[in-house]
Design an enzyme around this catalytic site. Structure first.
Site, PDB file in Angstrom:
ATOM      1  CG  ASP A  43      58.079  38.733 -14.952  1.00 55.02           C
ATOM      2  OD1 ASP A  43      56.902  38.396 -15.069  1.00 55.02           O
ATOM      3  OD2 ASP A  43      58.975  38.319 -15.695  1.00 55.02           O
TER       4      ASP A  43
ATOM      5  CD  GLU B 109      54.455  42.719 -18.722  1.00 52.62           C
ATOM      6  OE1 GLU B 109      55.572  42.495 -19.203  1.00 52.62           O
ATOM      7  OE2 GLU B 109      53.533  41.885 -18.702  1.00 52.62           O
TER       8      GLU B 109
ATOM      9  CG  ASP C 168      58.160  43.013 -21.568  1.00 56.86           C
ATOM     10  OD1 ASP C 168      58.211  42.434 -20.460  1.00 56.86           O
ATOM     11  OD2 ASP C 168      57.362  42.696 -22.472  1.00 56.86           O
TER      12      ASP C 168
ATOM     13  CB  ILE D  62      60.638  38.544 -18.141  1.00 54.80           C
ATOM     14  CG1 ILE D  62      61.796  38.436 -17.151  1.00 54.80           C
ATOM     15  CG2 ILE D  62      60.554  37.248 -18.966  1.00 54.80           C
ATOM     16  CD1 ILE D  62      61.795  37.161 -16.331  1.00 54.80           C
ATOM     17  CG  ASP D  63      58.554  40.376 -24.745  1.00 53.75           C
ATOM     18  OD1 ASP D  63      57.344  40.279 -24.455  1.00 53.75           O
ATOM     19  OD2 ASP D  63      58.970  40.394 -25.920  1.00 53.75           O
TER      20      ASP D  63
ATOM     21  CB  THR E 211      56.119  35.614 -18.751  1.00 49.26           C
ATOM     22  OG1 THR E 211      56.447  36.993 -18.629  1.00 49.26           O
ATOM     23  CG2 THR E 211      56.101  34.982 -17.387  1.00 49.26           C
TER      24      THR E 211
ATOM     25  CG  ASP F 242      54.562  43.065 -25.251  1.00 55.55           C
ATOM     26  OD1 ASP F 242      55.461  42.498 -24.615  1.00 55.55           O
ATOM     27  OD2 ASP F 242      53.362  43.038 -24.906  1.00 55.55           O
TER      28      ASP F 242
HETATM   29  N1  LIG Z   1      46.035  37.477 -25.886  1.00 58.31           N
HETATM   30  C1  LIG Z   1      47.180  38.040 -26.255  1.00 58.31           C
HETATM   31  N2  LIG Z   1      47.350  38.434 -27.528  1.00 58.31           N
HETATM   32  C2  LIG Z   1      48.496  38.987 -27.937  1.00 58.31           C
HETATM   33  N3  LIG Z   1      49.557  39.200 -27.120  1.00 58.31           N
HETATM   34  C3  LIG Z   1      49.428  38.833 -25.845  1.00 58.31           C
HETATM   35  C4  LIG Z   1      48.253  38.245 -25.343  1.00 58.31           C
HETATM   36  N4  LIG Z   1      48.439  37.990 -24.044  1.00 58.31           N
HETATM   37  C5  LIG Z   1      49.671  38.413 -23.755  1.00 58.31           C
HETATM   38  N5  LIG Z   1      50.265  38.934 -24.829  1.00 58.31           N
HETATM   39  C6  LIG Z   1      51.573  39.557 -24.946  1.00 58.31           C
HETATM   40  O1  LIG Z   1      52.443  38.755 -25.704  1.00 58.31           O
HETATM   41  C7  LIG Z   1      53.734  38.917 -25.165  1.00 58.31           C
HETATM   42  C8  LIG Z   1      54.625  37.774 -25.567  1.00 58.31           C
HETATM   43  O2  LIG Z   1      54.716  37.751 -26.940  1.00 58.31           O
HETATM   44  P1  LIG Z   1      55.225  36.469 -27.737  1.00 58.31           P
HETATM   45  O3  LIG Z   1      54.036  35.593 -27.981  1.00 58.31           O
HETATM   46  O4  LIG Z   1      55.772  37.084 -28.987  1.00 58.31           O
HETATM   47  O5  LIG Z   1      56.251  35.815 -26.890  1.00 58.31           O
HETATM   48  C9  LIG Z   1      53.492  38.989 -23.686  1.00 58.31           C
HETATM   49  O6  LIG Z   1      54.550  39.646 -23.071  1.00 58.31           O
HETATM   50  P2  LIG Z   1      55.018  39.202 -21.577  1.00 58.31           P
HETATM   51  O7  LIG Z   1      55.513  37.815 -21.662  1.00 58.31           O
HETATM   52  O8  LIG Z   1      56.035  40.225 -21.309  1.00 58.31           O
HETATM   53  O9  LIG Z   1      53.812  39.354 -20.704  1.00 58.31           O
HETATM   54  C10 LIG Z   1      52.179  39.768 -23.594  1.00 58.31           C
HETATM   55  O10 LIG Z   1      52.363  41.154 -23.416  1.00 58.31           O
HETATM   56 MG   LIG Z   2      56.021  41.383 -23.147  1.00 48.29          MG
HETATM   57 MG   LIG Z   3      53.404  39.868 -18.797  1.00 50.01          MG
HETATM   58 MG   LIG Z   4      56.875  40.937 -19.571  1.00 51.33          MG
END
Ligand SMILES: Nc1ncnc2c1ncn2[C@@H]1O[C@H](COP(=O)(O)O)[C@@H](OP(=O)(O)O)[C@H]1O
Ligand SMILES: [Mg+2]
Ligand SMILES: [Mg+2]
Ligand SMILES: [Mg+2]
Length: 349
Positions: free
Chosen positions: A46, A71, A134, A136-137, A139, A286
């Site tokens: 990240d 982020e 972002d 790494i989106d 993670t 995001d």
């Molecule tokens: N409780 C929550 N509800 C909704 N989104 C959340 C969450 N906790 C984390 N996220 C977000 O959901 C993203 C991932 O989305 P997806 O489920 O579509 O893969 C995460 O990005 P990161 O992985 O960059 O932190 C984070 O920002």
């Molecule tokens: Mg993200």
């Molecule tokens: Mg994150």
């Molecule tokens: Mg991220």
């Protein structure tokens, strides 16, 4: 052409960041750290991705004021306990820059890396230009060995004007639920879109670009939908109730990250539903890159009440109830189904 230099810099930055992330994910999956739920390799990727993108954007666009909303921040890396991680990140960033093959490459110090990460401290807003990253989106998907994305967008006066999505594990062939047999099992896609110019996809390894379009399905019975792999990020119950009302027959396609927007932009599926649980506030990084990738491919991204997404209010993206993405033809029936499902949910509380 407006934003041409910025577009080229963004593609270069996201492609290199993807190279760094791939290397870390490969090492992570080969070792057994992930099974012990040690999160440090993730952090390394990240931070490394953020440092690299921030450094490259500033280097490639020296004559422009630089503002980046990203982020991660360097707080933990400045502590005594973060020194080993910081060294590891610096090595990764330097190795990746060296692999770029440019002669102008100079080795970054740990301080340079900290400064590059902190380049992402901007708050964004409705005035001027801001990059949104972002690093790494998805993670959680990254750790599992599944989908993730490097998502980079540029805001100008509060509007997304370009977006790049690097999806290192996304197959070049369709991942839709009614996918045809494909001869290619190559993975790694780069989606990119500039306002008014359409959306394109190419292989991350480099190939000719092809223009992509959302699907033109108008019968919900033929539609399939995407949602988060993680039920904690988006209510799977609500989406299944919406799908049922709409008459969708196919099971949900659950994948992590903005790879969902990329897949939708090339017609792999017709709908993306995202309904975070109560109290969660969406962040602009995001959705910024993903939303322009879909809209320039002919689709529409909105909140559950049908309002356009507003990226001009700083880091947060305040939406009514959730985010829905689809093509123009399904928009009205989808909004109706969402409304019904949300009303039922409220009356059953
Ligand atoms: N409780 C929550 N509800 C909704 N989104 C959340 C969450 N906790 C984390 N996220 C977000 O959901 C993203 C991932 O989305 P997806 O489920 O579509 O893969 C995460 O990005 P990161 O992985 O960059 O932190 C984070 O920002
Ligand atoms: Mg993200
Ligand atoms: Mg994150
Ligand atoms: Mg991220």
């Amino acid at each position: 052409m407006p934003y041409e230099k910025e577009f080229a810099a963004a593609k270069k930055a996201a492609t290199l960041a993807a190279r760094l992330c791939k290397k870390v994910q490969k090492a992570l999956l080969q070792s057994d750290v992930h099974s012990k739920s040690d999160k440090s390799p993730v952090t390394v990727a990240d931070y490394g991705s953020q440092a690299l993108v921030s450094f490259i954007l500033e280097r490639e666009l020296p004559s422009e004021p630089f503002s980046l909303v990203a982020e991660e921040d360097s707080g933990d890396l400045r502590k005594e306990s973060g020194q080993d991680t910081l060294k590891r990140i610096t090595e990764l960033v330097n190795d990746t820059l060296a692999s770029e093959g440019s002669n102008s490459f100079s080795t970054l110090t740990t301080d340079d890396v900290l400064a590059a990460i902190d380049g992402g401290k901007s708050e964004g807003g409705s005035v001027g230009r801001h990059w949104v990253l972002d690093p790494i989106d998805g993670t959680k998907g990254f750790v599992r060995g599944d989908q993730y994305a490097i998502a980079l967008a540029l805001l100008d006066e509060g509007k997304v004007v370009l977006g790049v999505l690097a999806c290192p594990n996304l197959p070049l062939a369709s991942i839709g639920s009614n996918q045809q047999l494909s001869s290619s099992n190559e993975v790694g896609c780069l989606f990119f879109a500039k306002v008014g110019d359409g959306t394109y996809m190419q292989a991350l390894g480099g190939s000719t670009q092809t223009r992509v379009h959302v699907c033109d399905i108008d019968n919900p019975e033929e539609a399939s939908f995407f949602e988060s792999f993680e039920a904690a990020h988006s209510s799977h119950d609500l989406s299944s109730s919406i799908a049922e009302k709409l008459g969708v027959k196919a099971p949900p396609v659950r994948i992590d990250s903005q790879a969902k927007y990329g897949a939708l932009s090339r017609g792999d599926g017709a709908i993306y539903l995202r309904f975070p649980h109560k109290g969660y506030r969406e962040k602009i990084w995001d959705h910024a890159a993903g939303s322009i990738v879909v809209t320039e491919a002919g689709g529409i991204a909105m909140d559950a009440a049908g309002n356009p997404l507003d990226f001009s209010k700083g880091k947060f993206l305040d939406v009514v109830s959730g985010i829905i993405v689809t093509n123009q033809k399904l928009k009205a029936s989808l909004l109706r189904a969402v409304k019904e499902a949300l009303n039922e949910k409220v009356s059953s509380l």
